[in-house]
Design an enzyme around this catalytic site. Structure first.
Site, short mmCIF file in Angstrom:
data_model
loop_
_atom_site.label_atom_id
_atom_site.label_comp_id
_atom_site.label_asym_id
_atom_site.label_seq_id
_atom_site.Cartn_x
_atom_site.Cartn_y
_atom_site.Cartn_z
N GLU A 1 -56.00 17.43 -8.19
CA GLU A 1 -56.05 16.56 -9.36
C GLU A 1 -56.93 15.38 -8.99
O GLU A 1 -56.54 14.52 -8.21
CB GLU A 1 -54.66 16.11 -9.76
CG GLU A 1 -53.88 17.17 -10.48
CD GLU A 1 -52.56 17.42 -9.80
OE1 GLU A 1 -51.80 16.47 -9.63
OE2 GLU A 1 -52.30 18.57 -9.42
N CYS B 1 -56.22 7.43 -13.42
CA CYS B 1 -57.20 8.52 -13.51
C CYS B 1 -57.45 9.00 -14.93
O CYS B 1 -58.56 9.40 -15.26
CB CYS B 1 -56.74 9.70 -12.67
SG CYS B 1 -55.16 10.37 -13.23
P1 NAD Z 1 -58.92 9.17 -2.08
O1 NAD Z 1 -59.58 10.46 -2.36
O2 NAD Z 1 -59.67 8.13 -1.37
O3 NAD Z 1 -57.60 9.43 -1.21
C1 NAD Z 1 -56.54 10.26 -1.69
C2 NAD Z 1 -55.78 10.82 -0.50
O4 NAD Z 1 -56.60 11.79 0.15
C3 NAD Z 1 -55.43 9.78 0.57
O5 NAD Z 1 -54.12 10.03 1.05
C4 NAD Z 1 -56.46 10.04 1.64
O6 NAD Z 1 -56.02 9.65 2.92
C5 NAD Z 1 -56.63 11.54 1.54
N1 NAD Z 1 -57.90 12.09 2.04
C6 NAD Z 1 -59.14 11.57 1.89
N2 NAD Z 1 -60.05 12.40 2.44
C7 NAD Z 1 -59.36 13.46 2.93
C8 NAD Z 1 -59.75 14.64 3.63
N3 NAD Z 1 -61.02 14.91 3.93
N4 NAD Z 1 -58.79 15.53 3.99
C9 NAD Z 1 -57.49 15.28 3.70
N5 NAD Z 1 -57.06 14.18 3.06
C10 NAD Z 1 -57.99 13.27 2.67
O7 NAD Z 1 -58.35 8.65 -3.48
P2 NAD Z 1 -57.65 7.26 -3.79
O8 NAD Z 1 -58.68 6.20 -3.73
O9 NAD Z 1 -56.40 7.14 -3.01
O10 NAD Z 1 -57.20 7.49 -5.31
C11 NAD Z 1 -58.02 7.21 -6.40
C12 NAD Z 1 -58.63 8.48 -6.93
O11 NAD Z 1 -57.58 9.41 -7.25
C13 NAD Z 1 -59.39 8.25 -8.22
O12 NAD Z 1 -60.58 8.99 -8.21
C14 NAD Z 1 -58.44 8.78 -9.29
O13 NAD Z 1 -59.09 9.19 -10.47
C15 NAD Z 1 -57.79 9.91 -8.58
N6 NAD Z 1 -56.49 10.23 -9.18
C16 NAD Z 1 -56.38 11.38 -9.90
C17 NAD Z 1 -55.19 11.69 -10.53
C18 NAD Z 1 -55.03 12.95 -11.33
O14 NAD Z 1 -53.91 13.29 -11.66
N7 NAD Z 1 -56.10 13.66 -11.65
C19 NAD Z 1 -54.09 10.83 -10.42
C20 NAD Z 1 -54.24 9.66 -9.66
C21 NAD Z 1 -55.44 9.38 -9.05
#
Ligand code: NAD
Length: 477
Positions: A248, A282
């Site tokens: 997501e 999001c």
């Molecule tokens: P992010 O992608 O920076 O991090 C999300 C998570 O992924 C963190 O726990 C991070 O440590 C982990 N992560 C990052 N790279 C990784 C990798 N290579 N392998 C494994 N884990 C990894 O996102 P964020 O800044 O925490 O959140 C904001 C983003 O999330 C926005 O783009 C938002 O739109 C999206 N979001 C989407 C939804 C949805 O339901 N579609 C809901 C909430 C947030």
């Protein structure tokens, strides 16, 4: 300052690493806690615990597993005030919204507990007279859940509840920016007689520990909520083992305001959507298209409403509409995008800069006009209280502009005409469409993005199915 431990194999334990992640209260700038910066040894230990526990967990009846979800809901309710305060402090979410998230999370565990006696397999007609075809649904196995910082408590439950209900076990990693509520929950879970290893919480960097969790051959499924970039990295990392992914990701939701819309409802819907949790949601409206015949009237009301948005201390009573961005990096990212938009010709009607506050990383509620469809501010997720508004003339034009986007999470339309509503729902290429309301999904729906907004989805019956795999038996008699 609080120090948290990881929760592995049924116990709160110290990390194998001696490094720490410090957690900042974005409003005060104070370091409020530290969590272990877990390493590969923590990742392996938690995965092995989850693997060891899975067969026995799946052998319990679904109602028995649901009983644990109900206990988790009860623990959240018993601690709801304290949890909301911890959530508000770790991410500058205004307290009433933090309370909604905590209460919604308790409801979510109960909701999925209710599915215990509902999900089922199928009996399929065979081509052969003396044969039954049974389709069984079985748990996928060991799940790795990776969470973002914007709804850390709810998104944790969004992964834990369906995983446990279906007989999967799970290792979950919160965002390093907002781990506190997850580890407070771990302390509550530690008081239950939940079998060891069924639920594990670890903390660490996404790119290192997160990657180890994703690439392990023990992992049967990865469910990430996060950015498109993280989703792409996880798709690549899961390729070797062909591990199932459910992603997501980000969005750039359009709101279309048609000529016959109730303008007050439209203005409120778009403003609420843009400023809730400081624009860091999001699925919320990130761009709006307004019919040219009502454009001036809409803009008068809209700009006034955005100017009136109060921001401040997340604990203030009465609460402001929004508070600080999550951190300095996010504030800088928003500012850089607005500066580039202005350089490309956008005009600022209100806001357009960092707020001048004594503490916090505030960004002023911002309305931009004179934007073109190909501008970055119209195409890329901002994740802040900033919205470009573009006029349109024809229905087809509005739909084409809305669909012209690499993301496909949510969309909304404002109109009193049922035909326009139904036609737009048919024509919009997004996983969700909201009509005459703000963007916010229900737990019984299905939150699933098109295009770069994701693969698979969460919530409701279809979200539960993500954690199940089928086995078909051909039984001749
Ligand atoms: P992010 O992608 O920076 O991090 C999300 C998570 O992924 C963190 O726990 C991070 O440590 C982990 N992560 C990052 N790279 C990784 C990798 N290579 N392998 C494994 N884990 C990894 O996102 P964020 O800044 O925490 O959140 C904001 C983003 O999330 C926005 O783009 C938002 O739109 C999206 N979001 C989407 C939804 C949805 O339901 N579609 C809901 C909430 C947030």
């Amino acid at each position: 300052m609080k120090t948290y431990q990881q929760f592995i194999n049924g116990s709160l334990v110290n990390s194998h690493s001696s490094d720490w992640i410090e957690v900042e209260n974005p409003y005060t700038g104070e370091i409020i806690s530290r969590v272990p910066k877990g390493n590969d040894a923590d990742a392996y230990e938690s995965l092995e615990a989850a693997q060891k526990a899975q067969t026995a967990w799946a052998a319990k009846s679904a109602p028995e597993r649901a009983g644990y979800l109900r206990q988790m809901a009860a623990l959240i309710r018993a601690n709801r005030i304290e949890l909301a305060r911890i959530l508000a402090a770790e991410q500058a979410k205004i307290l009433p919204l933090a309370q909604v998230e905590i209460d919604f999370t308790a409801d979510y565990f109960e909701y999925y507990a209710g599915w215990a006696r509902i999900y089922e397999g199928e009996i399929i007609q065979s081509d052969r007279f003396n044969e039954n075809i049974f389709l069984f649904r079985k748990p996928i196995g060991v799940v790795v859940g990776i969470c973002p910082w914007n709804f850390p408590f709810f998104v944790m439950a969004r992964k834990v509840a369906p995983a446990l209900l279906t007989g999967c076990t799970i290792v979950l990693k919160p965002s390093s920016l907002t781990p506190n509520t997850t580890f407070e929950f771990a302390k509550l879970v530690a008081t239950l007689d939940l079998p060891k290893g069924v639920l594990n919480f670890v903390s660490g960097s996404g790119k290192t520990m997160g990657n180890t969790l994703v690439t392990s051959p023990i992992t049967d499924m990865v469910t990430l909520t996060g950015s498109v970039e993280a989703g792409q990295e996880i798709i690549r990392a899961s390729a070797d083992n062909v591990t199932k992914v459910s992603l997501e990701l980000g969005g750039k939701a359009p709101a279309i305001v048609f000529e016959d819309a109730d303008l007050d409802i439209a203005v409120k819907g778009v403003v609420d959507s843009r400023v809730i949790f400081s624009g860091q949601v999001c699925n919320c409206a990130e761009r709006a298209y307004v019919h040219k015949n009502i454009y001036d009237k809409f803009m008068d009301k809209f700009v006034k409403a955005m100017k009136d948005v109060k921001y401040g201390d997340p604990f203030a009573d009465p609460a402001p509409a929004m508070s600080s961005q999550i951190d300095r990096a996010q504030q800088e990212k928003i500012d850089a995008m607005v500066i580039r938009a202005k350089a490309a010709g956008a005009e600022v009607l209100t806001g357009g800069k960092k707020a001048d506050t004594a503490t916090g990383y505030f960004y002023e509620p911002t309305v931009l006009v004179n934007c073109r469809q190909d501008m970055e501010i119209v195409q890329k997720e901002v994740f802040g209280p900033v919205i470009p508004i573009l006029p349109f003339t024809e229905y087809e034009e509005a739909i084409a502009l809305a669909n012209d986007c690499e993301y496909g999470l949510t969309s909304s339309v404002f109109t009193k005409n049922i035909n326009t509503t139904l036609q737009a729902i048919k024509d919009l290429k997004f996983g969700e469409t909201y009509v005459n309301r703000e963007h916010f999904e229900g737990m019984q729906g299905f939150h699933a993005g098109w295009r770069k907004s994701g693969v698979g989805g969460a919530d409701g019956k279809h979200g539960l199915m993500e954690y199940l795999q089928s086995q078909v038996a051909y039984i001749q008699f």
